[in-house]
Write a protein that holds these residues in place. Structure first.
Motif, mmCIF file in Angstrom:
data_model
loop_
_atom_site.group_PDB
_atom_site.id
_atom_site.type_symbol
_atom_site.label_atom_id
_atom_site.label_comp_id
_atom_site.label_asym_id
_atom_site.label_seq_id
_atom_site.Cartn_x
_atom_site.Cartn_y
_atom_site.Cartn_z
ATOM 1 N N ARG A 88 0.829 -1.208 0.000
ATOM 2 C CA ARG A 88 0.000 0.000 0.000
ATOM 3 C C ARG A 88 0.860 1.253 0.000
ATOM 4 N NH1 ARG A 88 -2.663 -1.423 5.324
ATOM 5 N NH2 ARG A 88 -3.365 0.743 5.328
ATOM 6 N N ARG A 108 0.843 4.096 -2.926
ATOM 7 C CA ARG A 108 0.519 5.495 -2.610
ATOM 8 C C ARG A 108 1.663 6.422 -3.011
ATOM 9 N NH1 ARG A 108 -2.812 5.772 3.146
ATOM 10 N NH2 ARG A 108 -4.566 4.476 2.452
ATOM 11 N N ARG A 131 0.883 9.152 -6.183
ATOM 12 C CA ARG A 131 0.592 10.514 -5.738
ATOM 13 C C ARG A 131 0.822 11.549 -6.841
ATOM 14 N NH1 ARG A 131 2.479 12.264 -0.988
ATOM 15 N NH2 ARG A 131 3.205 14.331 -1.614
ATOM 16 N N GLU A 189 -6.193 1.956 -4.136
ATOM 17 C CA GLU A 189 -5.247 3.064 -4.177
ATOM 18 C C GLU A 189 -5.334 3.829 -5.504
ATOM 19 O OE1 GLU A 189 -3.837 4.163 -1.639
ATOM 20 O OE2 GLU A 189 -4.177 2.482 -0.287
ATOM 21 N N ARG A 248 -8.331 6.088 -5.206
ATOM 22 C CA ARG A 248 -8.040 7.258 -4.371
ATOM 23 C C ARG A 248 -7.201 8.290 -5.121
ATOM 24 N NH1 ARG A 248 -6.823 3.944 1.321
ATOM 25 N NH2 ARG A 248 -8.916 4.271 2.207
ATOM 26 N N ALA A 249 -6.332 7.815 -5.997
ATOM 27 C CA ALA A 249 -5.476 8.727 -6.757
ATOM 28 C C ALA A 249 -6.126 9.186 -8.052
ATOM 29 C CB ALA A 249 -4.144 8.040 -7.072
#
Length: 729
Positions: free
Chosen positions: A467, A471, A475, A520, A523-524
């Motif tokens: 994870r 991330r 990013r 992930e 989320r990005a």
């Protein structure tokens, strides 16, 4: 039978299939060694019996799998409590502790149901009506309240049995690209501009994205892995064997774009100017004199410049931003910077360090970190500066109108002596190396020299290293390419010291690995591309497609392998892919069309057959493709026109339904040399070549942007948003 059953319980395969219809047994010694890397003693028949008894009792006693996955959304997957929980005994208390620390709990329905622990779910309002007459909240209703994330799950039966497990709640799919798009594929180091310090940098990446997005309608730029390299003399130039996948390499920094550069005092300013002059000489030696890219020489100059800049105090705002970054990155960044500082003192192979320093958590390591505080801060700040410029490149791509943006690349593993392997020792399998089994294309197999992650350690940690890795790279990414994406399902483990033919497949919890990836990426807001070339076990591509992960399709490999073996018509290509003519490990399109890559491999002694046989087969293969391009009306220039044939190849790719079409940037100017030639080390300048024209003359970014040949190729993409049309003309 006992060893095979023990291996099965731990995800270790005892056979593999190098070709259709062929099954090969894995040597018992390999199975024993792989199990030992998982802390399972199978060295004697008695040890096997003991370990097998322990494993079977543990498996029978587990109420839940190690990781439970929930896919949110419509349809059966998002309908309610997962099967693993519905099978729990009546009256079992189930508790979820979310990422944020909230607790949700309920009891399974049935006559033995007990009152819920802690009453109604926290932050859930009034308790929902009991299910099936049972006391306490309805598990399905509670389940629907679960947020996305990686949580902890526990279950306690009325008779006192208990189990903990990881819980991953993920969207059903990763984000997809908007419509159909095209973009460039490039190895960043190979793209030098008039402002580079001897190799392509993040300033060049931003410039390429801005130009190609605004002037050419490109939707993305895909680059090689920008992971931190292992320092050395010389440094391994391969971007696919890094020290750390979690953090980027500051060698990619554009020095003049570091804000503190402008505030150097006169003496330091003069020194920085001197370094710039020396960097200009490096750049000119590559672009004007045909020298190879010298990463070590570039880094020597940049490191000295960054050390000067590091002495310049940060302003209050910059200091606050740096503090926030270090707090956000936490222990992982501290470990990385510590390894970098220790490597300057003791060398870049941590296995050779003093014994106490091999443990990142030892008191001696803490003491060494304190003694090297200034160097630790230097390396910590370099990560921050690189992250800032990565973010700036991403913004430049978005501001240029790119729908996808920068596509970053995730290598399959890390160097065994590097920062990640030191900091995350418990997560890696000691004594093992990742590779590939023997197959029809490579009878000797492959050993990539990369330690594999332990699937049991990943699950026990809630996939924390994985994870954190995702991330970190997501990013600043519009999309992520995953090298050897099949590694999410299984990897070929080779015991160190054994040939790669004597390895074994070790299986990972693919459902959990995919769920964390989808979570992930969601989320990005990033697209995900899997490099799924080569041997792919049945079901893998389907599983990836179900989660919205795009595949990779290379023209020369797309044939009707289940039929007559002829080139696959464009209409039959899959939609969920990035369609390309080549990759960094394959010949350029010009080399493929002219047969130059066969001659190159012959000169280096890499051919397995006589030159004439290889040339005959390659000529027939190319002729077959050119014939199809002519039949489809995609090659009006005629088969003898090399530049026209390259344009025809990309016209063909646009006839497919592929969501994304990648243009190998060297193809746009007729470059004949591959960036990497597998099977070579010092025989060929892998990872050190600048983008060059058809005559081998290096070209700067400025020259590329002005190239008539490049613009003629990009005219093919002027109607890129039109629906694919596979009808012959």
């Amino acid at each position: 039978m006992g060893l095979a059953r023990l291996a099965e319980l731990h995800g270790v395969a005892t056979t593999f299939s190098p070709a259709k219809g062929v099954t090969v047994a894995v040597p018992d010694a390999t199975v024993v060694a792989v199990l030992a890397a998982l802390d399972i003693d199978a060295s004697t028949p008695e040890a096997v019996r003991t370990a097998l008894d322990r494993a079977e009792r543990a498996a029978a006693g587990r109420l839940l799998p190690r990781t439970v996955v929930v896919w949110q959304g419509s349809g059966p997957e998002g309908a309610g409590v997962p099967p693993a929980l519905t099978a729990l005994p009546a009256g079992t208390t189930v508790r979820v502790t979310t990422e944020e620390g909230r607790e949700l709990s309920w009891t399974t329905p049935g006559k033995a149901a007990a009152q819920p622990v802690g009453g109604a779910p926290h932050d859930a309002g009034p308790a929902p009506a009991p299910a099936d007459g049972a006391g306490g909240p309805d598990g399905a209703q509670v389940w629907r309240q679960l947020p996305l994330g990686v949580h902890r799950l526990s279950a306690v039966t009325p008779d006192g049995r208990s189990t903990d497990a990881g819980l991953v709640v993920a969207p059903a799919q990763v984000p997809g690209p908007e419509g159909r798009s095209h973009g460039f594929l490039v190895q960043l180091y190979s793209l030098l501009s008039a402002r580079s310090w001897g190799m392509g940098d993040l300033g060049d990446l931003a410039e390429l994205a801005t130009w190609s997005g605004r002037s050419l309608g490109a939707s993305f730029v895909q680059v090689n892995p920008l992971h931190a390299a292992v320092p050395g003399a010389p440094t391994d130039p391969s971007p696919y064997r890094p020290s750390s996948r979690r953090f980027p390499d500051p060698v990619h920094l554009r020095i003049e774009d570091v804000p503190e550069y402008a505030y150097a005092d006169p003496a330091d300013r003069q020194r920085l100017e001197d370094l710039r002059d020396r960097a200009a000489e490096l750049r000119e030696s590559v672009l004007d004199k045909g020298a190879l890219i010298d990463r070590d020489a570039v880094w020597e100059l940049k490191r000295e410049a960054l050390e000067i800049i590091h002495r310049i105090p940060l302003g209050p705002g910059r200091r606050a931003a740096y503090r926030d970054f270090t707090e956000e990155q936490g222990q992982a960044l501290e470990d990385h910077a510590t390894w970098c500082a220790l490597a300057e003192v003791y060398g870049s192979e941590w296995h050779d360090w003093p014994a106490a320093l091999r443990d990142p958590r030892s008191p001696q390591t803490a003491e060494a970190r304190a003694g090297l505080a200034e160097r630790v801060d230097f390396h910590r700040r370099l990560v921050w500066l690189t992250d800032e410029q990565l973010a700036a490149a991403g913004r430049a791509a978005r501001e240029a109108g790119m729908a996808v943006g920068i596509v970053h690349d995730l290598a399959v593993g890390v160097h065994p002596g590097g920062a990640d392997a030191w900091a995350q020792q418990d997560s890696f399998a000691a004594g093992m190396s990742v590779g590939a089994p023997p197959d029809a294309f490579n009878a000797h197999g492959q050993d990539w020299g990369l330690p594999p992650w332990r699937p049991d350690a990943l699950a026990a940690s809630g996939y924390a290293p994985y994870r954190g890795l995702l991330r970190g790279i997501l990013r600043n990414a519009g999309a992520l390419r995953i090298d050897h994406v099949m590694g999410l399902f299984r990897l070929w483990w080779v015991p160190i010291g054994s040939p790669p033919t004597e390895g074994a497949y070790v299986r990972y919890d693919a459902e959990a690995m995919l769920a964390v990836l989808v979570l992930e990426a969601h989320r990005a807001g990033a697209v995900v591309i899997g490099e799924d070339l080569g041997t792919v076990e049945p079901g893998v591509r389907e599983a990836l497609s179900r989660r919205g992960v795009l595949g990779t399709s290379v023209l020369w490999f797309e044939r009707d392998w289940t039929g007559d073996g002829r080139p696959l018509p464009p209409a039959k290509w899959r939609e969920g892919c990035v369609a390309t003519a080549t990759t960094h490990d394959l010949p350029s399109t010009a080399a493929r069309l002219t047969g130059g890559h066969v001659e190159l491999r012959h000169r280096l002694g890499l051919l397995a057959r006589p030159l004439e046989e290889e040339q005959t087969e390659e000529t027939a293969d190319v002729a077959e493709w050119l014939g199809l391009l002519l039949d489809l009306g995609l090659l009006p220039e005629g088969a003898g026109d090399e530049e026209g044939a390259i344009r025809a190849v990309y016209r063909y790719l646009l006839r497919t339904p592929a969501r994304m079409v990648g243009i190998w940037l060297p193809d746009a100017v007729g470059d004949r040399r591959p960036q990497n030639l597998p099977g070579t080390w010092d025989q060929y300048p892998n990872w050190r070549l600048p983008v060059s024209d058809a005559e081998g003359r290096p070209m700067s970014l400025e020259e590329l942007a002005a190239s008539p040949r490049l613009h003629r190729l990009l005219e093919v993409f002027a109607s890129r948003t039109a629906p694919p049309d596979a009808r012959p003309s």
